[in-house]
Scaffold this motif. Structure first.
Motif, PDB file in Angstrom:
ATOM      1  N   LEU A 204       0.927  -1.233   0.054  1.00  0.00           N
ATOM      2  CA  LEU A 204       0.057  -0.109   0.024  1.00  0.00           C
ATOM      3  C   LEU A 204       0.792   1.353  -0.026  1.00  0.00           C
ATOM      4  N   LEU A 205       2.037   1.242   0.733  1.00  0.00           N
ATOM      5  CA  LEU A 205       2.969   2.359   0.787  1.00  0.00           C
ATOM      6  C   LEU A 205       4.145   1.958   1.133  1.00  0.00           C
ATOM      7  N   PRO A 206       5.339   2.448   0.119  1.00  0.00           N
ATOM      8  CA  PRO A 206       6.620   1.957   0.631  1.00  0.00           C
ATOM      9  C   PRO A 206       7.297   2.915   1.655  1.00  0.00           C
ATOM     10  N   LEU A 207       7.929   2.264   2.597  1.00  0.00           N
ATOM     11  CA  LEU A 207       8.203   3.005   4.008  1.00  0.00           C
ATOM     12  C   LEU A 207       9.708   3.248   4.225  1.00  0.00           C
ATOM     13  N   GLY A 208      10.461   2.247   3.487  1.00  0.00           N
ATOM     14  CA  GLY A 208      12.053   2.236   3.710  1.00  0.00           C
ATOM     15  C   GLY A 208      12.594   1.290   2.691  1.00  0.00           C
ATOM     16  N   GLU A 209      13.898   1.110   2.567  1.00  0.00           N
ATOM     17  CA  GLU A 209      14.701   0.739   1.620  1.00  0.00           C
ATOM     18  C   GLU A 209      15.505  -0.562   2.286  1.00  0.00           C
ATOM     19  N   PRO A 210      15.433  -1.867   1.776  1.00  0.00           N
ATOM     20  CA  PRO A 210      16.300  -2.963   2.408  1.00  0.00           C
ATOM     21  C   PRO A 210      17.628  -2.600   1.992  1.00  0.00           C
ATOM     22  N   GLN A 211      18.420  -2.942   3.309  1.00  0.00           N
ATOM     23  CA  GLN A 211      20.173  -2.498   3.213  1.00  0.00           C
ATOM     24  C   GLN A 211      20.792  -3.780   3.102  1.00  0.00           C
ATOM     25  N   ARG A 212      21.894  -3.516   2.734  1.00  0.00           N
ATOM     26  CA  ARG A 212      23.092  -4.847   2.566  1.00  0.00           C
ATOM     27  C   ARG A 212      23.058  -5.264   4.158  1.00  0.00           C
ATOM     28  N   GLY A 213      23.010  -6.504   4.528  1.00  0.00           N
ATOM     29  CA  GLY A 213      23.293  -6.976   5.774  1.00  0.00           C
ATOM     30  C   GLY A 213      21.846  -7.338   6.685  1.00  0.00           C
ATOM     31  N   ASP A 214      20.669  -6.632   6.329  1.00  0.00           N
ATOM     32  CA  ASP A 214      19.615  -6.555   6.901  1.00  0.00           C
ATOM     33  C   ASP A 214      19.285  -8.263   7.054  1.00  0.00           C
ATOM     34  N   VAL A 215      18.624  -8.740   8.149  1.00  0.00           N
ATOM     35  CA  VAL A 215      18.172 -10.308   8.080  1.00  0.00           C
ATOM     36  C   VAL A 215      16.906 -10.069   7.830  1.00  0.00           C
ATOM     37  N   VAL A 216      16.140 -10.573   7.098  1.00  0.00           N
ATOM     38  CA  VAL A 216      14.658 -10.491   6.537  1.00  0.00           C
ATOM     39  C   VAL A 216      14.031 -11.614   6.689  1.00  0.00           C
ATOM     40  N   THR A 217      12.641 -11.630   6.962  1.00  0.00           N
ATOM     41  CA  THR A 217      11.614 -12.613   6.531  1.00  0.00           C
ATOM     42  C   THR A 217      11.027 -12.445   5.350  1.00  0.00           C
ATOM     43  N   LEU A 218      10.746 -13.609   4.604  1.00  0.00           N
ATOM     44  CA  LEU A 218      10.250 -13.519   3.303  1.00  0.00           C
ATOM     45  C   LEU A 218       9.206 -14.647   3.032  1.00  0.00           C
ATOM     46  N   ASN A 219       8.423 -14.557   2.055  1.00  0.00           N
ATOM     47  CA  ASN A 219       7.568 -15.828   1.552  1.00  0.00           C
ATOM     48  C   ASN A 219       8.517 -16.236   0.222  1.00  0.00           C
ATOM     49  N   SER A 220       8.755 -17.381   0.241  1.00  0.00           N
ATOM     50  CA  SER A 220       9.644 -18.041  -0.946  1.00  0.00           C
ATOM     51  C   SER A 220       8.875 -17.776  -2.213  1.00  0.00           C
ATOM     52  N   PRO A 221       9.579 -16.908  -3.253  1.00  0.00           N
ATOM     53  CA  PRO A 221       8.871 -16.871  -4.390  1.00  0.00           C
ATOM     54  C   PRO A 221       8.484 -18.332  -5.439  1.00  0.00           C
ATOM     55  N   THR A 222       9.229 -19.389  -4.632  1.00  0.00           N
ATOM     56  CA  THR A 222       9.006 -20.643  -5.408  1.00  0.00           C
ATOM     57  C   THR A 222       7.634 -21.356  -4.982  1.00  0.00           C
ATOM     58  N   ASP A 223       7.490 -21.342  -3.540  1.00  0.00           N
ATOM     59  CA  ASP A 223       6.288 -22.063  -3.127  1.00  0.00           C
ATOM     60  C   ASP A 223       5.766 -21.577  -2.012  1.00  0.00           C
ATOM     61  N   GLY A 224       6.068 -20.304  -1.570  1.00  0.00           N
ATOM     62  CA  GLY A 224       5.347 -19.493  -0.581  1.00  0.00           C
ATOM     63  C   GLY A 224       5.798 -19.877   1.157  1.00  0.00           C
ATOM     64  N   THR A 225       6.753 -20.816   1.070  1.00  0.00           N
ATOM     65  CA  THR A 225       7.400 -20.928   2.345  1.00  0.00           C
ATOM     66  C   THR A 225       7.856 -19.931   3.081  1.00  0.00           C
ATOM     67  N   ARG A 226       7.631 -19.667   4.357  1.00  0.00           N
ATOM     68  CA  ARG A 226       8.371 -18.747   5.269  1.00  0.00           C
ATOM     69  C   ARG A 226       9.722 -18.863   5.587  1.00  0.00           C
TER      70      ARG A 226
END
Length: 228
Positions: free
Chosen positions: A66-88
């Protein structure tokens, strides 16, 4: 007692549950660590706090930004949904849009320059109860943000990768346990909308693998610790 009376009598509790659910799906979250892909930074049994507003405000329960708030930075540890199967998943951001990324014998090459690794030391790494392999832990220098990484020299792994350029709006992610991680070497670069948020602290931790002979033994030294 009919349903309307029940709802009216418990409206305060119902509102609390709704607010709590909204908070967790849109603002903040916590995630248990189920695998060894981020060792030694994160251990199985850690529960990490995730800032869902670090990068984007999203429609709850979706990847719609809905609204971008910040930019990912090198070194950030992030959670994500896998683009292949949606796994966290939980990984570290190594490549930003436009970066050139390659790997040679487990050394990451960023924009043509190999990263520096220092303080390398060998130790035994428990992959499962009773299964210990040789491991090498070192400190990887990434744009002035040092963090720990681990290599498993005796295990089969993808240690080499020809150079790629990270496309616009996508990110290259790796696990800190480089020889035991299903990351961008296998799932490809990750679209920004698949990033859930930035993991910034370990909230609580317990040894559920029984490495010390116990089950669910608390690791108090890791409680409320900053993720580097």
């Amino acid at each position: 007692m009919d349903i309307r009376h029940t709802l009216k009598a418990n409206r305060g509790f119902i509102l609390f549950l709704f607010s709590f659910a909204l908070l967790r799906t849109a603002v903040a979250d916590w995630n248990p660590i189920p695998s060894a892909s981020m060792r030694p930074t994160l251990l199985e049994g850690d529960v990490v706090l995730v800032n869902r507003l670090a990068y984007d405000l999203k429609q709850p329960l979706t990847d719609i930004v809905l609204l971008p708030l910040g930019e990912p930075q090198r070194g950030d540890v992030v959670t994500l949904n896998s683009p292949t199967d949606g796994t966290r998943l939980i990984k570290r951001v190594l490549g930003l849009p436009g970066d050139r990324i390659a790997m040679r014998d487990d050394v990451l090459i960023l924009n043509g320059r190999p990263l520096a690794y220092r303080d390398a030391r060998r130790r035994g790494e428990t992959l499962a109860p009773g299964w210990v392999v040789d491991a090498v832990r070192a400190t990887e220098e990434l744009d002035g943000r040092p963090h720990a990484v681990q290599f498993l020299p005796a295990t089969p792994a993808r240690r080499d990768m020809t150079e790629i350029t990270v496309p616009p709006g996508r990110y290259f992610l790796l696990g800190d346990n480089r020889d035991n991680s299903a990351d961008s070497r296998f799932i490809g670069t990750v679209p920004r909308e698949k990033l859930i948020g930035r993991a910034h602290h370990v909230l609580v931790s317990a040894d559920w693998l029984g490495e010390d002979g116990w089950r669910l033994a608390p690791r108090f030294s890791r409680w409320v610790s900053t993720i580097l």
